[in-house]
Design a protein around this motif. Structure first.
Motif, PDB file in Angstrom:
ATOM      1  N   ASP A 615      45.923 -44.214  -9.252  1.00  0.00           N
ATOM      2  CA  ASP A 615      45.970 -42.743  -9.236  1.00  0.00           C
ATOM      3  C   ASP A 615      46.884 -42.308 -10.372  1.00  0.00           C
ATOM      4  OD1 ASP A 615      45.880 -40.097  -8.722  1.00  0.00           O
ATOM      5  OD2 ASP A 615      46.742 -40.208  -6.703  1.00  0.00           O
ATOM      6  N   SER A 617      47.816 -39.374 -11.265  1.00  0.00           N
ATOM      7  CA  SER A 617      48.757 -38.293 -10.912  1.00  0.00           C
ATOM      8  C   SER A 617      50.062 -38.882 -10.375  1.00  0.00           C
ATOM      9  CB  SER A 617      48.119 -37.369  -9.886  1.00  0.00           C
ATOM     10  OG  SER A 617      47.795 -38.078  -8.701  1.00  0.00           O
ATOM     11  N   ARG A 618      49.967 -39.971  -9.630  1.00  0.00           N
ATOM     12  CA  ARG A 618      51.180 -40.604  -9.109  1.00  0.00           C
ATOM     13  C   ARG A 618      51.996 -41.223 -10.243  1.00  0.00           C
ATOM     14  NH1 ARG A 618      50.209 -44.563  -4.206  1.00  0.00           N
ATOM     15  NH2 ARG A 618      49.449 -42.542  -3.402  1.00  0.00           N
ATOM     16  N   LEU A 620      52.041 -40.193 -13.372  1.00  0.00           N
ATOM     17  CA  LEU A 620      52.679 -39.089 -14.097  1.00  0.00           C
ATOM     18  C   LEU A 620      53.923 -38.590 -13.343  1.00  0.00           C
ATOM     19  CD1 LEU A 620      49.533 -37.103 -15.280  1.00  0.00           C
ATOM     20  CD2 LEU A 620      51.051 -38.492 -16.683  1.00  0.00           C
ATOM     21  N   ALA A 621      53.840 -38.520 -12.040  1.00  0.00           N
ATOM     22  CA  ALA A 621      54.995 -38.047 -11.250  1.00  0.00           C
ATOM     23  C   ALA A 621      56.165 -39.024 -11.377  1.00  0.00           C
ATOM     24  CB  ALA A 621      54.579 -37.889  -9.797  1.00  0.00           C
ATOM     25  N   ILE A 642      49.557 -30.910 -12.828  1.00  0.00           N
ATOM     26  CA  ILE A 642      48.819 -32.174 -12.636  1.00  0.00           C
ATOM     27  C   ILE A 642      47.976 -32.051 -11.376  1.00  0.00           C
ATOM     28  CG2 ILE A 642      49.053 -34.673 -12.367  1.00  0.00           C
ATOM     29  CD1 ILE A 642      51.856 -34.423 -13.594  1.00  0.00           C
ATOM     30  N   GLU A 643      46.745 -32.531 -11.454  1.00  0.00           N
ATOM     31  CA  GLU A 643      45.878 -32.522 -10.277  1.00  0.00           C
ATOM     32  C   GLU A 643      46.401 -33.517  -9.250  1.00  0.00           C
ATOM     33  OE1 GLU A 643      41.834 -33.076 -11.206  1.00  0.00           O
ATOM     34  OE2 GLU A 643      41.748 -31.481 -12.719  1.00  0.00           O
ATOM     35  N   ARG A 644      46.061 -33.264  -8.016  1.00  0.00           N
ATOM     36  CA  ARG A 644      46.603 -34.108  -6.940  1.00  0.00           C
ATOM     37  C   ARG A 644      46.126 -35.554  -7.042  1.00  0.00           C
ATOM     38  NH1 ARG A 644      46.263 -30.398  -1.404  1.00  0.00           N
ATOM     39  NH2 ARG A 644      47.684 -28.746  -2.131  1.00  0.00           N
ATOM     40  N   THR A 645      44.855 -35.734  -7.325  1.00  0.00           N
ATOM     41  CA  THR A 645      44.305 -37.094  -7.388  1.00  0.00           C
ATOM     42  C   THR A 645      43.513 -37.245  -8.679  1.00  0.00           C
ATOM     43  OG1 THR A 645      44.135 -37.181  -4.988  1.00  0.00           O
ATOM     44  CG2 THR A 645      42.841 -38.798  -6.241  1.00  0.00           C
ATOM     45  N   ILE A 646      43.890 -38.255  -9.466  1.00  0.00           N
ATOM     46  CA  ILE A 646      43.169 -38.550 -10.718  1.00  0.00           C
ATOM     47  C   ILE A 646      42.821 -40.047 -10.693  1.00  0.00           C
ATOM     48  CG2 ILE A 646      43.215 -38.458 -13.233  1.00  0.00           C
ATOM     49  CD1 ILE A 646      45.421 -36.369 -13.034  1.00  0.00           C
ATOM     50  N   SER A 680      47.133 -32.035 -17.334  1.00  0.00           N
ATOM     51  CA  SER A 680      46.060 -33.049 -17.215  1.00  0.00           C
ATOM     52  C   SER A 680      44.744 -32.360 -16.904  1.00  0.00           C
ATOM     53  CB  SER A 680      46.385 -34.068 -16.113  1.00  0.00           C
ATOM     54  OG  SER A 680      46.396 -33.439 -14.846  1.00  0.00           O
ATOM     55  N   MET A 689      45.274 -35.731 -21.296  1.00  0.00           N
ATOM     56  CA  MET A 689      46.648 -35.349 -20.968  1.00  0.00           C
ATOM     57  C   MET A 689      47.284 -34.679 -22.181  1.00  0.00           C
ATOM     58  SD  MET A 689      48.117 -38.611 -18.809  1.00  0.00           S
ATOM     59  CE  MET A 689      47.883 -39.729 -20.184  1.00  0.00           C
TER      60      MET A 689
END
Length: 771
Positions: A615, A617-618, A620-621, A642-646, A680, A689
């Motif tokens: 994922d 997004s995780r 990136l976080a 950022i979208e929740r799930t990528i 993103s 990105m």
């Protein structure tokens, strides 16, 4: 001889076949239908007849042998009974018994009747103890008079043991025999009659029967062979006839002609199949009536009634005329008929036999020839050259008006048939100035020359011989060409001078080309050296980075222990400060060495990606949390969209390193109270990105250098920010390994934007790139 006769007869096969089928059509068809069955039935009947004859002969021989054997058995039975009866009477009339062998042997021939003596027949008289008392004939008696020494016990004694019955036996020489024994009570003893069966089984009667049967079979075989030979010849004749008729039909169809057979006595006409094809009619095998044919003929071209009257009256014996016949589609076909009168030998009927040839194309070609001749005359008249044609006797055949005007000829001088001398006397002939040579192989009687008229005009005259001995002459006005010749000479001189200049320039270019080739070789050598040096550098950096990491780990570890006071206080605050500096410098140096090691692996091609679903997004976080401390220290604003799930298939460590390097650069080069933005966007087959900052920016001339190893915007003398210059290069290289791309946009004093495009499935992207 037969093949020649068949070939000669096949020429008229269509006519004969048509006549035969029209007269006896049912019988003819029945004959054609029954002929294959007859050809197969006759050999079968012959074979069955031969088998019957052979079986009859065999049965007759067997029956004759059976009758002969039965007669022989009756004779032997009668003979044995008579001898037994006579011996019985003779023995009873005498007082003493005939036990003496000599006495009985002398009396035995008198007791045998005359009809009982036969070749191969033996009569033996034995006693009760099976001793031989007498024998007839006596030519084969030996010293041992026992029957067992003469014949086989199993065949002679056992078989005749049944009184009055015949039995087969086997003689010592291997021949068969019949034996019968009769009891003589007064002797006592037996009379044994033996008949040798050594006569040939094929007697005279059997030989006669076999001879007659063989002769009959041979005659039948000869007749069958004759029939087969004649049938084969007939079949070959039919095949030859069909082949020749097929060839004639093919030739007639290809030659667009047909056969005619006009029976003048009966008024019937036979056509070949090709004749029906020419007129588009349906093929028929029967004869046509005179009225049917006359209805198709163009009456303006020929009168068939008049021709028939002349042929019958004997005024003409052949015809050779052209006329038209109507096609089924409505148009007319031109035919040329060539026929000759013939009288049949059977009934003396008159027949007009010949062929009709389609000459429609010839007629059309003749019309087109006339049209072409007119067009040719018009074309000759319209050409701008002077054209004249002379025959073999130098008489004028054809000329155009240009020739007449050029030579100032009156109309009377250009009439066809005017002699060449007359034309020269009347007209004005040009003066020959230059005779031109023919290029290539000169044609006989051909010449080309240039001539000048009195008014100054120039002519290019070309003369060629024709096949009939004449010649054709074409004169072209070349006055303008002559006027341009001088200009061409001047241009040629100028061109020669230009060629000299070009040769000089070519020499200069060749010299420069040699110099360029030398430079290219030197460049290749220097490039090879640079590549080798780069490889050596990468190898050196990889080895040195590995060797430096080991002591750095110890420095970092011990500085942490000293700074934490694990084993007690150091004693002075300066030591604490120095330990912190050592720890900070060691970690920085370790990061630089790790970057160098990663970069060397990438350049050496040893960087392997561990692709897995993750994922983004995780990731990136997590990266934002890594740089959040430094950003908070500089009071920077981190703006993340950022979208929740990528979902993506990539290397977790590489993706995190890319994002952390770019975020670290953004935080490092952004002044206090600045802003860092992370965006993103998920597309169909890739993820985009954007990392933007409000930092110091990059000049346009420096953007091309960024992304290369150890490249920095600031020089080593003026740099104010720490760093090895590998972060951006590593990020670009890892992005490329994933099959993605990285682009930078920046402006001094405004900030920088980094755009990263990653495929959603790095495995598929790398396979497509490899393909």
């Amino acid at each position: 001889m037969a093949r020649a006769h068949a070939a000669n007869a096949c020429v008229q096969s269509d006519s004969i076949k048509g006549l035969a089928q029209s007269i006896a059509k049912p019988d003819y068809h029945r004959l054609l239908t029954a002929e294959p069955a007859l050809r197969r039935a006759v050999p079968t009947l012959i074979i069955a007849f031969l088998i019957t004859i052979c079986l009859g002969a065999f049965v007759q021989v067997v029956d004759q042998n059976r009758q002969k054997r039965a007669t022989l058995k009756r004779d032997l039975s009668a003979l044995s009974d008579i001898l037994a009866e006579r011996l019985d009477r003779l023995t009873s009339s005498r007082r003493e018994r005939l036990s003496n062998i000599e006495q009985l042997q002398s009396l035995l021939p008198d007791l045998i009747p005359s009809w009982g003596i036969a070749r191969g027949r033996h009569i033996i008289v034995t006693s009760a103890d099976h001793r031989m008392l007498a024998r007839a004939p006596i030519d084969r008696l030996g010293e041992n008079d026992r029957v067992l020494d003469i014949v086989s016990t199993a065949q002679l004694l056992a078989a005749p043991s049944q009184q009055g019955l015949l039995a087969d036996m086997l003689l010592p020489n291997g021949d068969g025999a019949l034996a019968i024994s009769v009891q003589v009570r007064s002797l006592p003893g037996q009379v044994i009659v033996i008949q040798e069966m050594n006569e040939p089984i094929w007697g005279s009667d059997a030989a006669l029967s076999v001879t007659l049967s063989a002769t009959t079979g041979f005659v039948v075989l000869i007749l069958g062979f004759a029939f087969h030979w004649q049938s084969t010849r007939a079949r070959e004749g039919d095949l030859i006839n069909d082949a020749v008729r097929g060839r004639i039909d093919t030739a007639l169809n290809r030659g667009r002609c047909g056969l005619w057979d006009w029976d003048l006595s009966r008024g019937r006409i036979f056509w070949s199949q090709s004749m029906f094809t020419l007129l588009g009619l349906e093929s028929r095998n029967d004869l046509l009536t005179f009225g049917e044919v006359n209805a198709l003929v163009k009456s303006d071209d020929i009168d068939l009634f008049d021709i028939a009257d002349q042929l019958i009256s004997g005024k003409i014996d052949h015809i050779d005329q052209s006329f038209r016949m109507q096609h089924t589609e409505g148009h007319w076909i031109w035919l040329r008929v060539r026929c000759e009168l013939s009288q049949a030998t059977a009934d003396g009927a008159l027949h007009l036999i010949g062929i009709a040839v389609d000459i429609t194309e010839q007629k059309s070609l003749a019309e087109k020839t006339v049209e072409a001749d007119l067009r040719l005359r018009d074309a000759i008249e319209t050409i701008p050259e002077a054209f004249v044609l002379w025959d073999a006797e130098d008489r004028l055949v054809l000329c155009n008006s240009h020739f007449q005007r050029l030579h100032k000829l009156p109309d009377s001088a250009v009439a066809p048939g005017t002699s060449y001398e007359t034309v020269i006397e009347v007209g004005s002939m040009p003066e020959v100035r230059t005779r031109l040579h023919e290029t290539g192989v000169p044609m006989p009687g051909a010449r080309t020359f240039e001539a000048q008229l009195d008014d100054g005009k120039w002519l290019h005259i070309s003369e060629r011989r024709t096949k009939d001995g004449g010649y054709v002459s074409v004169g072209t006005d070349i006055t303008r060409i002559k006027a341009h010749e001088q200009k061409l000479v001047d241009n040629d001189l100028r061109l020669r001078a230009s060629v000299v200049d070009l040769k000089r320039s070519q020499s200069e270019l060749e010299r420069q080309a040699l110099e360029l080739a030398d430079l290219a070789e030197k460049y290749s050598q220097e490039k090879t050296r640079a590549e080798e040096a780069n490889a050596a550098k990468s190898k050196f950096l990889a080895n040195m980075s590995h060797e430096l990491r080991t002591p750095l780990n110890a420095i970092i570890g011990f500085s942490e222990i000293m700074g934490s006071g694990m084993f007690g206080a150091l004693g002075s605050d300066k030591y604490q400060e120095y330990c912190h500096d050592i720890l900070t410098s060691g970690k920085y140096l370790l990061d630089v060495i790790n970057d160098i090691l990663d970069m060397s692996k990438i350049e050496a091609g040893r960087m392997k990606l561990d692709l897995e679903p993750l994922d983004l997004s995780r990731t990136l976080a997590e990266s934002l949390r890594v740089v959040s401390g430094r950003a908070h220290a500089k009071k920077l604003t981190l703006d993340a969209d950022i979208e929740r799930t990528i979902p993506v298939v990539a290397d977790r460590r590489a993706i995190k390193q890319i994002v952390v390097n770019l975020l670290s650069n953004a935080v490092k080069f952004t002044p206090d109270n600045g802003r860092v933005i992370v965006r993103s966007q998920v597309l169909d087959d890739q993820i985009v990105m954007l990392i933007a900052d409000t930092g110091i920016g990059i000049a346009q001339d420096s953007l091309q250098r960024l992304g290369k190893p150890f490249e920095q915007v600031e020089s080593q003398l003026t740099k104010t920010y720490q760093g090895s210059g590998l972060g951006l290069a590593i990020a670009r290289s890892l992005t490329s390994l994933h099959g993605g791309s990285m682009k930078l946009r920046s402006k001094l004093g405004v900030g920088t934007v980094v755009r990263i495009a990653l495929p959603r499935n790095a495995c598929a992207a790398r396979m497509r790139a490899a393909a």
